[in-house]
Design a protein around this motif. Structure first.
Motif, PDB file in Angstrom:
ATOM      1  N   ASN A  46       0.831  -1.155   0.096  1.00  0.00           N
ATOM      2  CA  ASN A  46      -0.070  -0.084  -0.097  1.00  0.00           C
ATOM      3  C   ASN A  46       0.909   1.075   0.013  1.00  0.00           C
ATOM      4  OD1 ASN A  46      -1.831   2.054   0.259  1.00  0.00           O
ATOM      5  ND2 ASN A  46      -3.052   1.074   2.037  1.00  0.00           N
ATOM      6  N   ASP A  47       1.329   1.675  -1.103  1.00  0.00           N
ATOM      7  CA  ASP A  47       2.477   2.838  -1.240  1.00  0.00           C
ATOM      8  C   ASP A  47       1.875   3.876  -0.710  1.00  0.00           C
ATOM      9  OD1 ASP A  47       0.732   3.058  -3.443  1.00  0.00           O
ATOM     10  OD2 ASP A  47       2.344   3.334  -4.963  1.00  0.00           O
ATOM     11  N   ARG A  48       0.544   4.278  -0.865  1.00  0.00           N
ATOM     12  CA  ARG A  48       0.032   5.582  -0.734  1.00  0.00           C
ATOM     13  C   ARG A  48      -0.106   5.805   0.824  1.00  0.00           C
ATOM     14  NH1 ARG A  48      -1.640   8.811  -4.556  1.00  0.00           N
ATOM     15  NH2 ARG A  48      -1.989   7.933  -6.691  1.00  0.00           N
ATOM     16  N   ALA A  49      -0.167   4.581   1.793  1.00  0.00           N
ATOM     17  CA  ALA A  49      -0.162   4.678   3.136  1.00  0.00           C
ATOM     18  C   ALA A  49       1.039   4.461   3.900  1.00  0.00           C
ATOM     19  CB  ALA A  49      -1.265   3.664   3.602  1.00  0.00           C
ATOM     20  N   TYR A  50       2.014   4.119   2.844  1.00  0.00           N
ATOM     21  CA  TYR A  50       3.484   3.921   3.651  1.00  0.00           C
ATOM     22  C   TYR A  50       3.955   4.957   4.254  1.00  0.00           C
ATOM     23  CZ  TYR A  50       8.289   2.245   3.584  1.00  0.00           C
ATOM     24  OH  TYR A  50       9.474   1.881   4.276  1.00  0.00           O
ATOM     25  N   ASP A  51       4.571   4.841   5.400  1.00  0.00           N
ATOM     26  CA  ASP A  51       5.175   5.631   6.149  1.00  0.00           C
ATOM     27  C   ASP A  51       6.816   4.892   6.768  1.00  0.00           C
ATOM     28  OD1 ASP A  51       6.525   7.285   8.134  1.00  0.00           O
ATOM     29  OD2 ASP A  51       4.584   7.781   8.660  1.00  0.00           O
ATOM     30  N   ALA A  52       7.869   5.210   6.172  1.00  0.00           N
ATOM     31  CA  ALA A  52       8.952   4.660   6.645  1.00  0.00           C
ATOM     32  C   ALA A  52       9.160   4.924   8.142  1.00  0.00           C
ATOM     33  CB  ALA A  52      10.143   5.431   5.879  1.00  0.00           C
ATOM     34  N   ARG A  53       8.982   5.953   8.556  1.00  0.00           N
ATOM     35  CA  ARG A  53       9.114   6.107  10.023  1.00  0.00           C
ATOM     36  C   ARG A  53       8.298   5.108  10.757  1.00  0.00           C
ATOM     37  NH1 ARG A  53       7.435  12.249  10.167  1.00  0.00           N
ATOM     38  NH2 ARG A  53       5.736  11.093   9.216  1.00  0.00           N
ATOM     39  N   ARG A  54       7.264   4.616  10.253  1.00  0.00           N
ATOM     40  CA  ARG A  54       6.625   3.452  11.214  1.00  0.00           C
ATOM     41  C   ARG A  54       6.720   2.208  10.805  1.00  0.00           C
ATOM     42  NH1 ARG A  54       1.699   6.516   9.642  1.00  0.00           N
ATOM     43  NH2 ARG A  54       1.212   4.762   8.406  1.00  0.00           N
ATOM     44  N   SER A  55       7.199   1.889   9.450  1.00  0.00           N
ATOM     45  CA  SER A  55       7.448   0.571   9.180  1.00  0.00           C
ATOM     46  C   SER A  55       8.917   0.098   9.328  1.00  0.00           C
ATOM     47  CB  SER A  55       7.854   0.585   7.449  1.00  0.00           C
ATOM     48  OG  SER A  55       7.882  -0.490   6.896  1.00  0.00           O
ATOM     49  N   TRP A  56       9.885   1.077   9.549  1.00  0.00           N
ATOM     50  CA  TRP A  56      11.276   0.872  10.153  1.00  0.00           C
ATOM     51  C   TRP A  56      11.259  -0.044  11.463  1.00  0.00           C
ATOM     52  CZ3 TRP A  56      15.544   3.646  12.809  1.00  0.00           C
ATOM     53  CH2 TRP A  56      16.765   3.240  12.533  1.00  0.00           C
ATOM     54  N   PRO A  57      10.705   0.488  12.315  1.00  0.00           N
ATOM     55  CA  PRO A  57      10.451  -0.169  13.932  1.00  0.00           C
ATOM     56  C   PRO A  57       9.902  -1.612  13.843  1.00  0.00           C
ATOM     57  CG  PRO A  57       9.881   2.243  14.151  1.00  0.00           C
ATOM     58  CD  PRO A  57       9.955   1.721  12.554  1.00  0.00           C
ATOM     59  N   ARG A  58       8.895  -1.569  13.038  1.00  0.00           N
ATOM     60  CA  ARG A  58       8.024  -2.855  12.527  1.00  0.00           C
ATOM     61  C   ARG A  58       8.865  -3.832  12.029  1.00  0.00           C
ATOM     62  NH1 ARG A  58       3.366   0.364  11.035  1.00  0.00           N
ATOM     63  NH2 ARG A  58       3.869  -0.015   8.880  1.00  0.00           N
ATOM     64  N   ALA A  59       9.818  -3.513  11.061  1.00  0.00           N
ATOM     65  CA  ALA A  59      11.086  -4.325  10.457  1.00  0.00           C
ATOM     66  C   ALA A  59      11.815  -4.874  11.520  1.00  0.00           C
ATOM     67  CB  ALA A  59      11.707  -3.622   9.393  1.00  0.00           C
ATOM     68  N   MET A  60      12.412  -3.987  12.388  1.00  0.00           N
ATOM     69  CA  MET A  60      13.230  -4.409  13.638  1.00  0.00           C
ATOM     70  C   MET A  60      12.467  -5.169  14.532  1.00  0.00           C
ATOM     71  SD  MET A  60      16.009  -3.032  12.508  1.00  0.00           S
ATOM     72  CE  MET A  60      16.970  -1.582  12.305  1.00  0.00           C
ATOM     73  N   SER A  61      11.252  -5.170  14.907  1.00  0.00           N
ATOM     74  CA  SER A  61      10.423  -5.913  15.512  1.00  0.00           C
ATOM     75  C   SER A  61      10.089  -7.408  15.131  1.00  0.00           C
ATOM     76  CB  SER A  61       9.145  -5.500  15.997  1.00  0.00           C
ATOM     77  OG  SER A  61       8.306  -6.271  16.761  1.00  0.00           O
ATOM     78  N   TYR A  62      10.302  -7.436  13.874  1.00  0.00           N
ATOM     79  CA  TYR A  62       9.996  -8.660  13.006  1.00  0.00           C
ATOM     80  C   TYR A  62      11.230  -9.425  13.210  1.00  0.00           C
ATOM     81  CZ  TYR A  62      10.944 -11.699   9.125  1.00  0.00           C
ATOM     82  OH  TYR A  62      11.071 -12.807   8.322  1.00  0.00           O
ATOM     83  N   LEU A  63      12.551  -8.811  12.976  1.00  0.00           N
ATOM     84  CA  LEU A  63      13.726  -9.675  13.129  1.00  0.00           C
ATOM     85  C   LEU A  63      14.104  -9.875  14.745  1.00  0.00           C
ATOM     86  CD1 LEU A  63      16.150  -7.181  11.168  1.00  0.00           C
ATOM     87  CD2 LEU A  63      15.693  -9.549  10.666  1.00  0.00           C
ATOM     88  N   ALA A  64      13.438  -9.285  15.604  1.00  0.00           N
ATOM     89  CA  ALA A  64      13.793  -9.416  16.897  1.00  0.00           C
ATOM     90  C   ALA A  64      12.516 -10.481  17.720  1.00  0.00           C
ATOM     91  CB  ALA A  64      13.649  -8.125  17.941  1.00  0.00           C
ATOM     92  N   GLY A  65      11.489 -10.962  16.876  1.00  0.00           N
ATOM     93  CA  GLY A  65      10.723 -11.718  17.219  1.00  0.00           C
ATOM     94  C   GLY A  65       9.565 -11.117  18.044  1.00  0.00           C
ATOM     95  N   GLY A  66       9.471  -9.859  18.029  1.00  0.00           N
ATOM     96  CA  GLY A  66       8.651  -9.012  18.843  1.00  0.00           C
ATOM     97  C   GLY A  66       9.384  -8.672  20.124  1.00  0.00           C
ATOM     98  N   ASP A  67      10.484  -8.860  20.459  1.00  0.00           N
ATOM     99  CA  ASP A  67      11.037  -8.699  21.889  1.00  0.00           C
ATOM    100  C   ASP A  67      11.176  -7.238  21.913  1.00  0.00           C
ATOM    101  OD1 ASP A  67      13.774  -8.182  23.401  1.00  0.00           O
ATOM    102  OD2 ASP A  67      12.814 -10.071  24.175  1.00  0.00           O
TER     103      ASP A  67
END
Length: 303
Positions: free
Chosen positions: A117-138
């Motif tokens: 969803n490129d129109r709703a994309y926000d790099a500032r919100r997505s980046w922490p979610r990417a890190m959380s994914y790598l960390a298994g939510g920790d």
């Protein structure tokens, strides 16, 4: 197909022939206005479609790190500078990863988020979610990854100017430090920056604590080793400044010497990933921000 002229918006005989004679069913890949462009906009994509006679498929050269300006770098900045609405002007996007596949997940996660969803994309919100994914939510591991990612935030182009700056969070904190220091609020300056310096020093151990995907810690091993040393050097130098302010010259001198030794150890580390072209290189960690701060703080102790 990947055309010979894959990274520009210049009309040529080559492109004229292609749009006049190439079967419309053939996908044409395009990297943007350069091999590694600083941005990709809707207007650029529309112009590319006109030049090639079809919507183009973007071969996005981020976070790939196989060219000279990426020597010694992990590219952990978010997927960014791609304009919302590109889906209407392109036939697709594919992200070209680093030679470190697990570390590439930070940017690839963002690219997937953007294409969903490129129109709703926000790099500032997505980046922490990417890190959380790598960390298994920790949460602790996610926070450590964000500190580490800030130190690996520089995104180079083929030219002299990067398209994402190095260590923006640390840079802002360093700027606040010097503003307070130069205004005479020296204890306040040290107290504000020291916890973040400590977070840099301890982030590698937290990242290696078991929550983060092992492939990532393997990919980032040399950078994590280097980060710990730079972080400890920063803590020691801040403590040296504090000792100087307290009038303890002997303690300040000892801490300064220890900081310098840790910096020397950090600069001595070399990484030579078997899949990278740049050979043995110093892992870059917060360069241009962290090292500059340490040099400036060291100079203050010489006065």
């Amino acid at each position: 197909m990947v055309p010979t002229e894959y990274g520009d918006l210049t009309d040529t005989t080559y492109k004229q022939t292609m749009r006049a004679s190439l079967d419309p069913a053939v996908e044409v890949m395009w990297t943007g206005t350069d091999t590694v462009p600083p941005e990709i906009t809707n207007a650029q994509a529309e112009k590319a479609a006109q030049l090639f006679g079809r919507k183009v498929f973007v071969w996005d050269n981020y976070p790939v790190n196989d060219y000279g300006n990426t020597s010694g770098r992990l590219l952990l900045a978010p997927y960014d500078k791609r304009e919302g609405g590109l889906a209407a002007h392109l036939s697709g996007i594919v992200a070209n990863p680093m030679n470190q596949p697990y570390a590439s997940k930070v940017a690839v996660f963002g690219a997937a988020d953007f294409t969903w969803n490129d129109r709703a994309y926000d790099a500032r919100r997505s980046w922490p979610r990417a890190m959380s994914y790598l960390a298994g939510g920790d949460q602790a591991a996610t926070a450590a990854l964000l500190v580490f990612g800030d130190l690996e935030h520089l995104a180079p182009t083929f030219g002299s100017a990067p398209w994402q700056a190095q260590a923006p969070e640390l840079a802002a904190r360093v700027a606040a430090f010097w503003q307070a220091w130069d205004a005479g609020r020296r204890a306040q300056a040290i107290a504000a920056l020291r916890p973040y310096a400590k977070a840099i020093a301890t982030a590698p151990a937290t990242i290696r604590g078991g929550a983060v995907q092992k492939g990532f810690t393997d990919d980032a091993a040399s950078w994590l080793d280097t980060t710990e040393l730079w972080g400890r050097a920063t803590v020691d130098l801040l403590d040296a400044l504090q000792a100087r302010e307290a009038g303890d010259e002997a303690k300040a001198a000892a801490l300064l010497a220890e900081s310098r030794d840790l910096q020397r150890q950090a600069r001595a580390i070399r990484v030579s990933p078997p899949r990278n072209r740049w050979g043995a290189a110093q892992p870059q960690v917060g360069d241009g921000v962290l090292d500059v701060f340490l040099a400036a703080a060291d100079a203050r102790l010489q006065r």
